[in-house]
Design a protein around this motif. Structure first.
Motif, PDB file in Angstrom:
ATOM      1  N   ILE A  22       0.781  -1.202   0.110  1.00  0.00           N
ATOM      2  CA  ILE A  22       0.141  -0.114   0.134  1.00  0.00           C
ATOM      3  C   ILE A  22       0.987   1.168  -0.118  1.00  0.00           C
ATOM      4  O   ILE A  22       1.621   1.559   0.751  1.00  0.00           O
ATOM      5  CB  ILE A  22      -0.988   0.016   1.310  1.00  0.00           C
ATOM      6  N   TYR A  23       0.580   1.923  -1.101  1.00  0.00           N
ATOM      7  CA  TYR A  23       1.420   3.561  -0.857  1.00  0.00           C
ATOM      8  C   TYR A  23       1.317   4.248   0.146  1.00  0.00           C
ATOM      9  O   TYR A  23       0.264   4.140   0.649  1.00  0.00           O
ATOM     10  CB  TYR A  23       0.959   3.952  -2.517  1.00  0.00           C
ATOM     11  N   ARG A  24       2.409   4.703   0.606  1.00  0.00           N
ATOM     12  CA  ARG A  24       2.435   5.623   1.818  1.00  0.00           C
ATOM     13  C   ARG A  24       2.323   4.723   3.091  1.00  0.00           C
ATOM     14  O   ARG A  24       2.585   5.209   4.076  1.00  0.00           O
ATOM     15  CB  ARG A  24       1.340   6.494   1.893  1.00  0.00           C
ATOM     16  N   LYS A  25       2.147   3.336   2.997  1.00  0.00           N
ATOM     17  CA  LYS A  25       2.142   2.512   4.248  1.00  0.00           C
ATOM     18  C   LYS A  25       3.256   1.642   4.126  1.00  0.00           C
ATOM     19  O   LYS A  25       3.960   1.519   5.057  1.00  0.00           O
ATOM     20  CB  LYS A  25       1.031   1.757   4.359  1.00  0.00           C
ATOM     21  N   HIS A  26       3.619   0.939   2.825  1.00  0.00           N
ATOM     22  CA  HIS A  26       4.610  -0.047   2.895  1.00  0.00           C
ATOM     23  C   HIS A  26       5.596   0.514   2.006  1.00  0.00           C
ATOM     24  O   HIS A  26       6.860   0.499   2.444  1.00  0.00           O
ATOM     25  CB  HIS A  26       4.275  -1.228   2.333  1.00  0.00           C
ATOM     26  N   TYR A  27       5.314   0.972   0.975  1.00  0.00           N
ATOM     27  CA  TYR A  27       6.350   1.097  -0.279  1.00  0.00           C
ATOM     28  C   TYR A  27       7.303   2.367   0.118  1.00  0.00           C
ATOM     29  O   TYR A  27       8.441   2.339  -0.130  1.00  0.00           O
ATOM     30  CB  TYR A  27       5.871   1.709  -1.400  1.00  0.00           C
ATOM     31  N   THR A  28       6.892   3.236   1.124  1.00  0.00           N
ATOM     32  CA  THR A  28       7.750   4.454   1.373  1.00  0.00           C
ATOM     33  C   THR A  28       8.715   3.905   2.669  1.00  0.00           C
ATOM     34  O   THR A  28       9.465   4.856   3.068  1.00  0.00           O
ATOM     35  CB  THR A  28       7.253   5.483   1.864  1.00  0.00           C
ATOM     36  N   GLU A  29       8.408   2.866   3.318  1.00  0.00           N
ATOM     37  CA  GLU A  29       9.200   2.682   4.524  1.00  0.00           C
ATOM     38  C   GLU A  29      10.568   2.089   4.225  1.00  0.00           C
ATOM     39  O   GLU A  29      10.879   0.887   4.386  1.00  0.00           O
ATOM     40  CB  GLU A  29       8.447   1.375   5.529  1.00  0.00           C
ATOM     41  N   TYR A  48      13.425   3.600   5.477  1.00  0.00           N
ATOM     42  CA  TYR A  48      14.345   3.746   6.582  1.00  0.00           C
ATOM     43  C   TYR A  48      14.792   2.618   7.515  1.00  0.00           C
ATOM     44  O   TYR A  48      13.769   1.802   7.809  1.00  0.00           O
ATOM     45  CB  TYR A  48      13.994   4.817   7.491  1.00  0.00           C
ATOM     46  N   PHE A  49      16.085   2.304   7.714  1.00  0.00           N
ATOM     47  CA  PHE A  49      16.238   1.390   9.062  1.00  0.00           C
ATOM     48  C   PHE A  49      17.448   1.816   9.640  1.00  0.00           C
ATOM     49  O   PHE A  49      18.306   2.582   9.091  1.00  0.00           O
ATOM     50  CB  PHE A  49      16.584   0.013   8.363  1.00  0.00           C
ATOM     51  N   PRO A  50      17.494   1.820  10.911  1.00  0.00           N
ATOM     52  CA  PRO A  50      18.489   2.577  11.917  1.00  0.00           C
ATOM     53  C   PRO A  50      19.875   1.689  11.540  1.00  0.00           C
ATOM     54  O   PRO A  50      19.881   0.639  11.516  1.00  0.00           O
ATOM     55  CB  PRO A  50      17.981   2.310  13.303  1.00  0.00           C
ATOM     56  N   VAL A  51      20.930   2.564  11.748  1.00  0.00           N
ATOM     57  CA  VAL A  51      22.387   2.030  12.068  1.00  0.00           C
ATOM     58  C   VAL A  51      23.064   2.837  13.177  1.00  0.00           C
ATOM     59  O   VAL A  51      22.422   3.928  13.496  1.00  0.00           O
ATOM     60  CB  VAL A  51      22.982   2.112  10.565  1.00  0.00           C
ATOM     61  N   VAL A  52      24.061   2.092  13.863  1.00  0.00           N
ATOM     62  CA  VAL A  52      24.501   2.912  14.966  1.00  0.00           C
ATOM     63  C   VAL A  52      25.351   4.317  14.353  1.00  0.00           C
ATOM     64  O   VAL A  52      25.709   4.490  13.450  1.00  0.00           O
ATOM     65  CB  VAL A  52      25.764   1.985  15.431  1.00  0.00           C
ATOM     66  N   SER A  53      25.189   5.223  15.218  1.00  0.00           N
ATOM     67  CA  SER A  53      25.661   6.580  15.082  1.00  0.00           C
ATOM     68  C   SER A  53      27.362   6.453  15.150  1.00  0.00           C
ATOM     69  O   SER A  53      27.776   5.841  15.938  1.00  0.00           O
ATOM     70  CB  SER A  53      25.252   7.558  16.111  1.00  0.00           C
ATOM     71  N   TYR A  62      18.116  -9.164  -0.686  1.00  0.00           N
ATOM     72  CA  TYR A  62      18.648  -7.921  -0.597  1.00  0.00           C
ATOM     73  C   TYR A  62      18.108  -7.103  -1.987  1.00  0.00           C
ATOM     74  O   TYR A  62      17.552  -7.858  -3.003  1.00  0.00           O
ATOM     75  CB  TYR A  62      20.434  -8.155  -1.262  1.00  0.00           C
ATOM     76  N   GLY A  63      18.312  -5.864  -1.805  1.00  0.00           N
ATOM     77  CA  GLY A  63      17.742  -4.931  -3.012  1.00  0.00           C
ATOM     78  C   GLY A  63      16.194  -4.464  -2.718  1.00  0.00           C
ATOM     79  O   GLY A  63      15.843  -3.662  -3.560  1.00  0.00           O
ATOM     80  N   GLY A  64      15.318  -5.223  -1.855  1.00  0.00           N
ATOM     81  CA  GLY A  64      14.134  -4.658  -1.915  1.00  0.00           C
ATOM     82  C   GLY A  64      14.022  -3.453  -0.932  1.00  0.00           C
ATOM     83  O   GLY A  64      14.795  -2.878  -0.170  1.00  0.00           O
ATOM     84  N   LYS A  65      13.049  -2.717  -1.140  1.00  0.00           N
ATOM     85  CA  LYS A  65      12.886  -1.317  -0.646  1.00  0.00           C
ATOM     86  C   LYS A  65      12.900  -1.482   0.834  1.00  0.00           C
ATOM     87  O   LYS A  65      13.557  -0.436   1.564  1.00  0.00           O
ATOM     88  CB  LYS A  65      11.641  -0.741  -0.830  1.00  0.00           C
ATOM     89  N   ASP A  66      12.137  -2.277   1.572  1.00  0.00           N
ATOM     90  CA  ASP A  66      12.218  -2.353   2.867  1.00  0.00           C
ATOM     91  C   ASP A  66      12.941  -3.601   3.435  1.00  0.00           C
ATOM     92  O   ASP A  66      12.916  -3.844   4.614  1.00  0.00           O
ATOM     93  CB  ASP A  66      10.562  -2.329   3.567  1.00  0.00           C
ATOM     94  N   SER A  67      14.150  -4.098   2.719  1.00  0.00           N
ATOM     95  CA  SER A  67      14.783  -5.205   3.262  1.00  0.00           C
ATOM     96  C   SER A  67      15.539  -5.017   4.351  1.00  0.00           C
ATOM     97  O   SER A  67      15.817  -5.708   5.338  1.00  0.00           O
ATOM     98  CB  SER A  67      15.778  -5.844   2.040  1.00  0.00           C
TER      99      SER A  67
END
Length: 134
Positions: free
Chosen positions: A4-11, A13-18, A82-87
């Motif tokens: 669902i656009y704006r629900k799944h497709y734009t997610e 971001y994933f965190p990494v250590v600073s 690998y390579g998926g938008k939310d991988s």
């Protein structure tokens, strides 16, 4: 099941250590003579299950058994790729759950720094640094 656009497709971001946390903990290792180990999670992303039904086209250049055609069939993915938008986010959630199951807790200042007693675990995508005074 579609993303669902704006629900799944734009997610994406994933965190990494600073880098501030990395420098701080490496400084502690040097100053106090603590132990540190680097970990590279080999094939990290495919260790996580996909969060929802996902499909992909059959790869080009591969000969499939009779009756299977690229224009009529697809692959149903069971594991993250690998390579998926939310991988990256899927992998992070999988790793976070595993760390918590092992008794580690994320810090309130950096969600990629986990601790259990005096042991600290820093995560950067599919690499980690373990630091411990002993």
């Amino acid at each position: 099941h579609k993303m669902i656009y704006r629900k799944h497709y734009t997610e994406t971001y994933f965190p990494v250590v600073s880098w501030l946390a990395v420098r701080l903990f490496l400084s502690l290792v040097i100053y106090f003579g603590w132990k540190s180990r680097h970990i590279n999670f080999v094939l990290a992303f495919p260790q996580a299950d996909v969060p929802r039904p996902m499909y992909m086209e059959l790869p080009k250049g591969i000969n499939f058994p009779n009756g299977i055609h690229r224009n009529k069939h697809c692959l149903h993915l069971k594991k993250n790729i690998y390579g998926g938008k939310d991988s990256g986010l899927t992998w992070y959630k999988h790793l976070r759950k595993g760390m918590i199951d092992l008794g580690f807790q994320p810090t309130i200042h950096d969600e990629c720094v986990f601790y259990r007693g005096s042991t600290m675990f820093l995560v950067y995508v599919d690499d980690a640094l373990i630091i411990d005074p002993d």
